[in-house]
Motif scaffolding. Structure first.
Motif, PDB file in Angstrom:
ATOM      1  N   TYR A 179       0.823  -1.128  -0.012  1.00  0.00           N
ATOM      2  CA  TYR A 179       0.030  -0.043   0.061  1.00  0.00           C
ATOM      3  C   TYR A 179       0.769   1.192   0.058  1.00  0.00           C
ATOM      4  O   TYR A 179       1.970   1.127   0.436  1.00  0.00           O
ATOM      5  CB  TYR A 179      -0.780   0.111   1.297  1.00  0.00           C
ATOM      6  N   GLU A 203      -1.846   7.069   0.838  1.00  0.00           N
ATOM      7  CA  GLU A 203      -3.341   7.285   0.373  1.00  0.00           C
ATOM      8  C   GLU A 203      -4.357   6.191   0.180  1.00  0.00           C
ATOM      9  O   GLU A 203      -5.493   6.300   0.601  1.00  0.00           O
ATOM     10  CB  GLU A 203      -3.244   8.162  -1.084  1.00  0.00           C
ATOM     11  N   THR A 204      -3.647   5.005  -0.185  1.00  0.00           N
ATOM     12  CA  THR A 204      -4.557   3.962  -0.325  1.00  0.00           C
ATOM     13  C   THR A 204      -5.195   3.330   1.182  1.00  0.00           C
ATOM     14  O   THR A 204      -6.249   3.056   1.387  1.00  0.00           O
ATOM     15  CB  THR A 204      -3.745   2.622  -0.948  1.00  0.00           C
ATOM     16  N   ARG A 222      -4.874   5.250   3.863  1.00  0.00           N
ATOM     17  CA  ARG A 222      -5.944   6.160   4.371  1.00  0.00           C
ATOM     18  C   ARG A 222      -7.310   5.932   3.839  1.00  0.00           C
ATOM     19  O   ARG A 222      -8.409   6.138   4.547  1.00  0.00           O
ATOM     20  CB  ARG A 222      -5.657   7.641   4.371  1.00  0.00           C
ATOM     21  N   THR A 223      -7.417   5.468   2.660  1.00  0.00           N
ATOM     22  CA  THR A 223      -8.977   5.427   2.124  1.00  0.00           C
ATOM     23  C   THR A 223      -9.407   4.165   2.849  1.00  0.00           C
ATOM     24  O   THR A 223     -10.785   4.039   3.099  1.00  0.00           O
ATOM     25  CB  THR A 223      -8.938   5.180   0.668  1.00  0.00           C
ATOM     26  N   MET A 224      -8.575   3.054   3.040  1.00  0.00           N
ATOM     27  CA  MET A 224      -9.095   1.618   3.696  1.00  0.00           C
ATOM     28  C   MET A 224      -9.577   2.292   5.066  1.00  0.00           C
ATOM     29  O   MET A 224     -10.665   1.594   5.358  1.00  0.00           O
ATOM     30  CB  MET A 224      -8.118   0.719   3.564  1.00  0.00           C
ATOM     31  N   ALA A 272     -10.525   5.073   6.395  1.00  0.00           N
ATOM     32  CA  ALA A 272     -11.757   5.890   6.338  1.00  0.00           C
ATOM     33  C   ALA A 272     -13.032   4.993   6.073  1.00  0.00           C
ATOM     34  O   ALA A 272     -14.116   5.021   6.850  1.00  0.00           O
ATOM     35  CB  ALA A 272     -11.676   6.836   5.272  1.00  0.00           C
ATOM     36  N   ASP A 273     -12.727   3.993   5.284  1.00  0.00           N
ATOM     37  CA  ASP A 273     -14.099   3.085   4.915  1.00  0.00           C
ATOM     38  C   ASP A 273     -14.481   2.294   6.304  1.00  0.00           C
ATOM     39  O   ASP A 273     -15.495   1.904   6.536  1.00  0.00           O
ATOM     40  CB  ASP A 273     -13.716   2.046   3.917  1.00  0.00           C
ATOM     41  N   ASP A 296     -17.820  13.139   6.712  1.00  0.00           N
ATOM     42  CA  ASP A 296     -16.626  13.299   5.803  1.00  0.00           C
ATOM     43  C   ASP A 296     -15.503  14.082   6.255  1.00  0.00           C
ATOM     44  O   ASP A 296     -14.268  13.813   6.272  1.00  0.00           O
ATOM     45  CB  ASP A 296     -17.032  13.473   4.528  1.00  0.00           C
ATOM     46  N   GLY A 300     -11.976  12.911   7.493  1.00  0.00           N
ATOM     47  CA  GLY A 300     -10.838  13.314   6.603  1.00  0.00           C
ATOM     48  C   GLY A 300      -9.599  13.752   7.449  1.00  0.00           C
ATOM     49  O   GLY A 300      -8.620  13.636   7.002  1.00  0.00           O
ATOM     50  N   VAL A 302      -7.855  10.787   9.336  1.00  0.00           N
ATOM     51  CA  VAL A 302      -6.994   9.818   8.455  1.00  0.00           C
ATOM     52  C   VAL A 302      -5.810  10.914   7.921  1.00  0.00           C
ATOM     53  O   VAL A 302      -4.951  10.220   7.230  1.00  0.00           O
ATOM     54  CB  VAL A 302      -7.844   9.256   7.183  1.00  0.00           C
ATOM     55  N   SER A 303      -5.805  12.189   7.812  1.00  0.00           N
ATOM     56  CA  SER A 303      -4.573  13.001   7.486  1.00  0.00           C
ATOM     57  C   SER A 303      -3.676  12.523   8.338  1.00  0.00           C
ATOM     58  O   SER A 303      -2.603  12.791   7.922  1.00  0.00           O
ATOM     59  CB  SER A 303      -5.134  14.307   7.231  1.00  0.00           C
TER      60      SER A 303
END
Length: 509
Positions: free
Chosen positions: A59, A62-63, A65-67, A69-70, A82, A86, A89-90
């Protein structure tokens, strides 16, 4: 009990870098990241913090972080938006590496030279298989990622159960951990201790003068502790479970910790050391209640095959995926313990836990002795139909899950012309008292580690004392062949034999 890490109270002030080993695993997605997010959303994390996911998957930041967040949106107990997700996760970054490779630790140390991005206080969470604990801790120390405790930046390491497979391996693991870390840096996590009702056992006992005087052998007939699950070996859990079984997976941590809290002496204060000292004392006094043979005190079982409520087939334990067809591992165990001290001598302590049982529940039931003189008749009624029975003992129930609360069963006169007694229940349920959702165990425990509060974590001598209680079972497995019990039952009837000389039976409710 220290209050520094209680949800809704003091904010963590120390800037910190949190490194999660095994960051691609289920625990990170379902529990750890959602718990840290909730702390962030409630303004309990410091202004400066960084979370680093450490795993072998390919990973990037960004990948990952997206995971995460989900995962937060799926598993957070609080509503999410959101913008807040957001911002949280930053703070998350990803580090690809193999736990067994020193290069991964050296690369991580190089990253940490940027102290603006990675604060010097460090929490390492080892969400990894137990066989890698020693490798990870040794590598952290040798790479310079661990600093000695003192007045400067701190290092803390959290490890998940199981803490060994038996007494010998637990001693070896503790020796290795303490070769590289100070005891104050090691946080052995048992998520049961983060549950609200578990913590309430101590406050209930020691904050109320009407109960503590009767918590002894003069008034209590026996104590039952049950942790039952309706699940079997779904989702690939058979490989792990068949290696450990119910004794190692549940008794040597969750159930014995509940035993400690309900039977320990009052600590001198609410410091972590005082509470853990009392738990060790009661564990050292706890033994299997063996009359002649160990089979008098312990019953092991495996669930057999059957059908569910819709006519579908339920596999037996030996038919499950990733289970050895010749396995001797128990999916159910019941045992009778004795605590050889002044307070509890002669009071049986009955423990049971299992898979594929009739209902999911965890509870501690303290049953009192019946009055010495039977002045009243007891009735049991269903609608308007009543039967005369023997007088029923009072029972104090700590319901850990799913309906968290504390309940007291007492006898009171039934309305009417006859002078007969009927059981009623005094009900303190969390759902009926507060309309807020209860914090998850990991929310509390993660904040406690960040505050340096070790009250709800297990000390090395405590772990060793737990293994000493069950070591005779592990040494006599051939003499304790598992019985078969049907799925969706309360285990096998043979376990009822543990109630010899006891007023009552298992609470199958």
């Amino acid at each position: 009990m220290a209050t520094s890490g209680i949800i809704g109270e003091n904010r963590v002030n120390d800037p910190v870098t949190i490194v999660i080993f095994g960051a691609s695993g289920d625990l990170t997605h379902r529990k750890l990241i959602p718990a840290l997010y909730i702390a962030y959303a409630q303004d309990l994390l410091p202004e400066k913090f960084t979370i680093v996911g450490f795993a072998r998957r390919d990973y990037d930041d960004e990948t990952f972080r997206t995971m995460m967040a989900d995962s937060i949106k799926e598993f957070s107990r609080l509503p999410t938006d959101d913008e807040t997700v957001g911002r949280f996760v930053s703070h998350i970054r990803y580090h690809k590496g193999d736990i067994s490779s020193m290069d991964a630790y050296d690369d991580l140390r190089t990253k940490f030279e940027d102290q603006e991005a990675y604060p010097e206080n460090r929490l390492f969470y080892l969400s990894i298989i137990p066989s890698l604990f020693e490798t990870a801790v040794r590598s952290l120390k040798e790479s310079g990622l661990v600093v000695k405790p003192g007045g400067g930046p701190w290092t803390r390491v959290v490890i998940e159960k199981p803490f060994g497979r038996d007494l010998e391996s637990a001693l070896a693991l503790n020796s290795e951990l303490l070769r590289h870390l100070d005891e104050s840096q090691v946080y052995r996590i048992d998520h049961y201790l983060g549950k609200e009702t578990v913590q309430n056992i101590l406050s209930f006992r020691f904050a109320n003068a009407i109960f503590e005087p009767v918590f002894n052998r003069s008034y209590i007939d026996h104590i039952q502790i049950t942790a039952s699950e309706t699940v079997g070996m779904e989702k690939g859990r058979g490989g792990y479970y068949d290696e450990y079984g119910a004794v190692r997976d549940m008794v040597t941590n969750h159930l014995l910790q509940l035993l400690c809290l309900v039977t320990m002496e009052a600590p001198g204060d609410l410091s972590a050391e005082s509470i853990r000292n009392e738990k060790v004392k009661v564990l050292n006094a706890t033994k299997l209640d063996i009359r002649k043979e160990i089979s008098d005190a312990v019953f092991r079982g495996q669930y057999g095959g059957g059908t569910d409520g819709e006519g579908g087939r339920i596999k037996g334990y030996l038919e499950e995926d990733r289970i050895d067809p010749e396995s001797n591992t128990e999916s159910f165990v019941a045992m009778r313990l004795a605590i050889n001290n002044w307070r509890w001598a002669g009071v049986p302590i009955l423990l049971r836990t299992g898979k594929r049982m009739a209902r999911k529940t965890t509870e501690v039931a303290v049953q009192f002795k019946v009055p010495p003189l039977q002045l009243f008749q007891q009735v049991e009624c269903e609608d308007d139909v009543c039967d005369i029975t023997r007088i029923k003992p009072n029972t104090l129930i700590f319901q850990i899950q799913p309906n968290e609360g504390i309940f007291l069963k007492v006898g009171t006169k039934r309305p009417g012309m006859r002078f007969v007694v009927e059981d009623v229940k005094m009900d303190f349920s969390y759902s009926g008292t507060w309309n807020k959702s209860l914090p998850e165990a990991y929310e509390r425990l993660l904040l406690d580690t960040l505050h340096g509060d070790s009250t709800l974590f297990t000390r090395s001598d405590e772990v060793e004392a737990e293994w000493r209680v069950v070591q005779p079972i592990l040494e006599n497995l051939n003499a304790l062949k598992p019985y078969t019990y049907p799925p969706n039952a309360w285990g096998m009837p043979e376990a009822d034999w543990l109630f010899h000389g006891v007023e009552g039976a298992w609470r199958n409710k």
